[in-house]
Design a protein around this motif. Structure first.
Motif, PDB file in Angstrom:
ATOM      1  N   THR A  44     101.378  62.955  79.088  1.00 31.71           N
ATOM      2  CA  THR A  44     100.952  61.557  79.104  1.00 31.71           C
ATOM      3  C   THR A  44      99.952  61.360  80.244  1.00 31.71           C
ATOM      4  N   GLY A  45      99.020  60.446  80.049  1.00 29.04           N
ATOM      5  CA  GLY A  45      97.954  60.287  81.036  1.00 29.04           C
ATOM      6  C   GLY A  45      97.124  61.538  81.162  1.00 29.04           C
ATOM      7  N   GLY A  46      96.875  62.190  80.028  1.00 33.09           N
ATOM      8  CA  GLY A  46      96.192  63.487  80.036  1.00 33.09           C
ATOM      9  C   GLY A  46      94.689  63.415  79.926  1.00 33.09           C
ATOM     10  N   ASP A  47      94.137  62.216  79.907  1.00 34.87           N
ATOM     11  CA  ASP A  47      92.693  62.089  79.698  1.00 34.87           C
ATOM     12  C   ASP A  47      91.878  62.382  80.933  1.00 34.87           C
ATOM     13  N   SER A  48      92.473  62.267  82.132  1.00 37.36           N
ATOM     14  CA  SER A  48      91.685  62.393  83.358  1.00 37.36           C
ATOM     15  C   SER A  48      92.584  62.812  84.509  1.00 37.36           C
ATOM     16  N   GLY A  49      91.960  63.083  85.653  1.00 32.68           N
ATOM     17  CA  GLY A  49      92.697  63.355  86.880  1.00 32.68           C
ATOM     18  C   GLY A  49      93.673  64.504  86.758  1.00 32.68           C
ATOM     19  N   GLU A 112     104.581  66.742  63.869  1.00 37.70           N
ATOM     20  CA  GLU A 112     103.854  66.897  62.608  1.00 37.70           C
ATOM     21  C   GLU A 112     102.716  67.903  62.741  1.00 37.70           C
ATOM     22  N   LYS A 113     102.057  67.891  63.873  1.00 39.63           N
ATOM     23  CA  LYS A 113     100.915  68.775  64.089  1.00 39.63           C
ATOM     24  C   LYS A 113     101.339  70.190  64.438  1.00 39.63           C
ATOM     25  N   PHE A 114     102.309  70.334  65.344  1.00 42.98           N
ATOM     26  CA  PHE A 114     102.620  71.647  65.903  1.00 42.98           C
ATOM     27  C   PHE A 114     104.008  72.173  65.550  1.00 42.98           C
ATOM     28  N   GLY A 115     104.879  71.326  64.998  1.00 47.76           N
ATOM     29  CA  GLY A 115     106.158  71.805  64.509  1.00 47.76           C
ATOM     30  C   GLY A 115     107.279  71.897  65.516  1.00 47.76           C
ATOM     31  N   LYS A 116     106.993  71.688  66.790  1.00 47.07           N
ATOM     32  CA  LYS A 116     108.040  71.774  67.812  1.00 47.07           C
ATOM     33  C   LYS A 116     107.525  71.159  69.100  1.00 47.07           C
ATOM     34  N   LEU A 117     108.416  71.098  70.092  1.00 46.19           N
ATOM     35  CA  LEU A 117     108.046  70.591  71.411  1.00 46.19           C
ATOM     36  C   LEU A 117     108.833  71.369  72.453  1.00 46.19           C
ATOM     37  N   ASP A 118     108.125  71.923  73.429  1.00 49.74           N
ATOM     38  CA  ASP A 118     108.754  72.734  74.469  1.00 49.74           C
ATOM     39  C   ASP A 118     108.669  72.110  75.860  1.00 49.74           C
ATOM     40  N   ILE A 119     107.608  71.345  76.111  1.00 50.85           N
ATOM     41  CA  ILE A 119     107.344  70.846  77.463  1.00 50.85           C
ATOM     42  C   ILE A 119     106.917  69.383  77.370  1.00 50.85           C
ATOM     43  N   LEU A 120     107.555  68.549  78.164  1.00 49.41           N
ATOM     44  CA  LEU A 120     107.143  67.152  78.289  1.00 49.41           C
ATOM     45  C   LEU A 120     106.691  66.917  79.713  1.00 49.41           C
ATOM     46  N   VAL A 121     105.424  66.534  79.875  1.00 46.08           N
ATOM     47  CA  VAL A 121     104.887  66.179  81.189  1.00 46.08           C
ATOM     48  C   VAL A 121     104.663  64.671  81.213  1.00 46.08           C
ATOM     49  N   ASN A 122     105.502  63.970  81.957  1.00 46.42           N
ATOM     50  CA  ASN A 122     105.351  62.526  82.157  1.00 46.42           C
ATOM     51  C   ASN A 122     104.426  62.301  83.348  1.00 46.42           C
ATOM     52  N   ASN A 123     103.238  61.799  83.084  1.00 48.29           N
ATOM     53  CA  ASN A 123     102.229  61.722  84.138  1.00 48.29           C
ATOM     54  C   ASN A 123     101.498  60.385  84.202  1.00 48.29           C
ATOM     55  N   ALA A 124     101.492  59.609  83.137  1.00 50.62           N
ATOM     56  CA  ALA A 124     100.738  58.354  83.126  1.00 50.62           C
ATOM     57  C   ALA A 124     101.231  57.416  84.232  1.00 50.62           C
ATOM     58  N   ALA A 125     100.295  56.656  84.818  1.00 41.73           N
ATOM     59  CA  ALA A 125     100.668  55.752  85.910  1.00 41.73           C
ATOM     60  C   ALA A 125      99.615  54.676  86.094  1.00 41.73           C
ATOM     61  N   GLY A 166     115.789  76.061  77.334  1.00 44.00           N
ATOM     62  CA  GLY A 166     114.593  76.580  78.000  1.00 44.00           C
ATOM     63  C   GLY A 166     113.443  75.593  78.072  1.00 44.00           C
ATOM     64  N   ALA A 167     113.593  74.435  77.423  1.00 46.03           N
ATOM     65  CA  ALA A 167     112.536  73.427  77.470  1.00 46.03           C
ATOM     66  C   ALA A 167     112.420  72.857  78.883  1.00 46.03           C
ATOM     67  N   ARG A 168     111.269  72.218  79.141  1.00 47.13           N
ATOM     68  CA  ARG A 168     111.010  71.671  80.468  1.00 47.13           C
ATOM     69  C   ARG A 168     110.576  70.213  80.375  1.00 47.13           C
ATOM     70  N   ILE A 169     111.082  69.409  81.296  1.00 55.31           N
ATOM     71  CA  ILE A 169     110.580  68.059  81.523  1.00 55.31           C
ATOM     72  C   ILE A 169     110.048  68.025  82.946  1.00 55.31           C
ATOM     73  N   ILE A 170     108.788  67.628  83.091  1.00 50.53           N
ATOM     74  CA  ILE A 170     108.153  67.590  84.408  1.00 50.53           C
ATOM     75  C   ILE A 170     107.623  66.180  84.630  1.00 50.53           C
ATOM     76  N   ASN A 171     108.098  65.539  85.670  1.00 48.11           N
ATOM     77  CA  ASN A 171     107.714  64.172  85.977  1.00 48.11           C
ATOM     78  C   ASN A 171     106.772  64.132  87.176  1.00 48.11           C
ATOM     79  N   THR A 172     105.858  63.179  87.172  1.00 50.56           N
ATOM     80  CA  THR A 172     104.954  63.004  88.301  1.00 50.56           C
ATOM     81  C   THR A 172     105.450  61.858  89.168  1.00 50.56           C
ATOM     82  N   SER A 173     105.880  62.184  90.374  1.00 48.67           N
ATOM     83  CA  SER A 173     106.237  61.174  91.359  1.00 48.67           C
ATOM     84  C   SER A 173     105.058  61.031  92.327  1.00 48.67           C
ATOM     85  N   SER A 174     105.328  60.904  93.610  1.00 47.86           N
ATOM     86  CA  SER A 174     104.258  60.694  94.592  1.00 47.86           C
ATOM     87  C   SER A 174     104.823  60.820  95.994  1.00 47.86           C
ATOM     88  N   ILE A 175     103.930  61.094  96.936  1.00 47.20           N
ATOM     89  CA  ILE A 175     104.295  61.070  98.350  1.00 47.20           C
ATOM     90  C   ILE A 175     104.895  59.722  98.744  1.00 47.20           C
TER      91      ILE A 175
END
Length: 282
Positions: A44-49, A112-125, A166-175
């Protein structure tokens, strides 16, 4: 790499990368080694930065990608072009993660596109400078919380039934989750909530062998900076940390790769700080 960036300001959230000068450096730093070959990731928030830098690095390492973004079509299309230049396969999904129904459709489109999901990166802010506490209306605070924490939770809810061992969830926090920020009160609260969400989810999902971790960036040169601060503050951005400069998105992205690949298989509930030596209390 300059120690300070030119003063500049944008009047739109969450900012436009193509309007920044210099543009953030999102290009991967090293050749790929196939560490995410065969994996499918949502960012999420993958368009920039930081989101774009993570997407390009994941693509170089072999992942297929679903890139979520709010409304920044030009930046999103450029991210897609750069992923394809890396030989990657990706889709763009436009919408607001503060809307639970969108999060469900985002995950469904990925499946629908890829058939599965292995990694969720929560990044939008999103973040907004508040000079006075009474400037923070209920509507303003609700908007920031919907993007920065409700949206993360909604994405986890939508993804969880489709994540295997084995799946991963990675969240973006902050200093600012660790040392606060006087002008970003509501933003700082959400970033602290993300750390608590990560620790709680990591315990809840440990039996399923789904690993949940966080990256806490410090002053990174992303569109949120000119979209949030006045020109004079942008010109000083990042120069107060020990390394005396803002970081680039491609200097943060390797932390996400580490947490997404097998190198981090004995880590969960943890936070990686990428902050130029700002040494927060953890």
């Amino acid at each position: 790499m300059p120690d300070a960036m030119p003063g500049q300001h944008q009047d739109v959230q969450p900012g436009r990368q193509h309007a920044m000068y210099p543009e953030p450096d999102c290009a991967p730093l090293y050749p790929g080694s196939g560490r995410l070959e065969g994996k499918v990731a949502i960012i999420t928030g993958g368009d920039s930065g930081i989101g774009r830098a993570v997407a390009l690095l994941f693509a170089r390492e072999g992942a297929k990608l679903a890139i979520g973004y709010l409304e920044e079509d030009r930046d999103a299309e450029e991210t897609l072009r750069l992923i394809e230049e890396e030989g990657g396969d990706a889709i763009l999904v436009k919408g607001d993660i503060g809307d639970r129904s969108f999060c469900k459709s985002f995950v469904n489109r990925t499946l629908e596109k890829f058939g599965k999901l292995d990694i969720l990166v929560n990044n939008a802010a999103e973040q907004h400078v508040r000079e006075e506490l009474d400037e923070v209306s209920e509507e303003d605070m609700t908007r920031v919380f919907k993007t920065n924490i409700f949206g993360y939770f909604f994405m986890v809810q939508a993804a969880l039934d489709h994540l295997q061992e084995g799946a991963r969830i990675i969240n973006t926090s902050s200093i600012v989750a660790y040392r606060g920020q006087a002008q970003l009160m509501d933003y700082s609260m959400t970033k602290g909530a993300i750390v608590a969400l990560t620790r709680s989810l990591s315990s809840r999902l440990a039996d399923k062998k789904i690993l949940v971790n966080t990256v806490a960036p410090g002053p990174i040169w992303t569109p949120l900076i000119p979209a949030s601060f006045p020109e004079d503050k942008v010109a000083e951005f990042g120069t107060s940390v020990p390394l005396k400069r803002p970081g680039q998105p491609n200097e943060v992205a390797p932390a996400y790769l580490f947490l997404a690949c097998e190198d981090s298989r004995y880590m969960t509930g943890q936070t990686i700080h990428v902050d130029g030596g700002d040494f927060p209390s953890s």
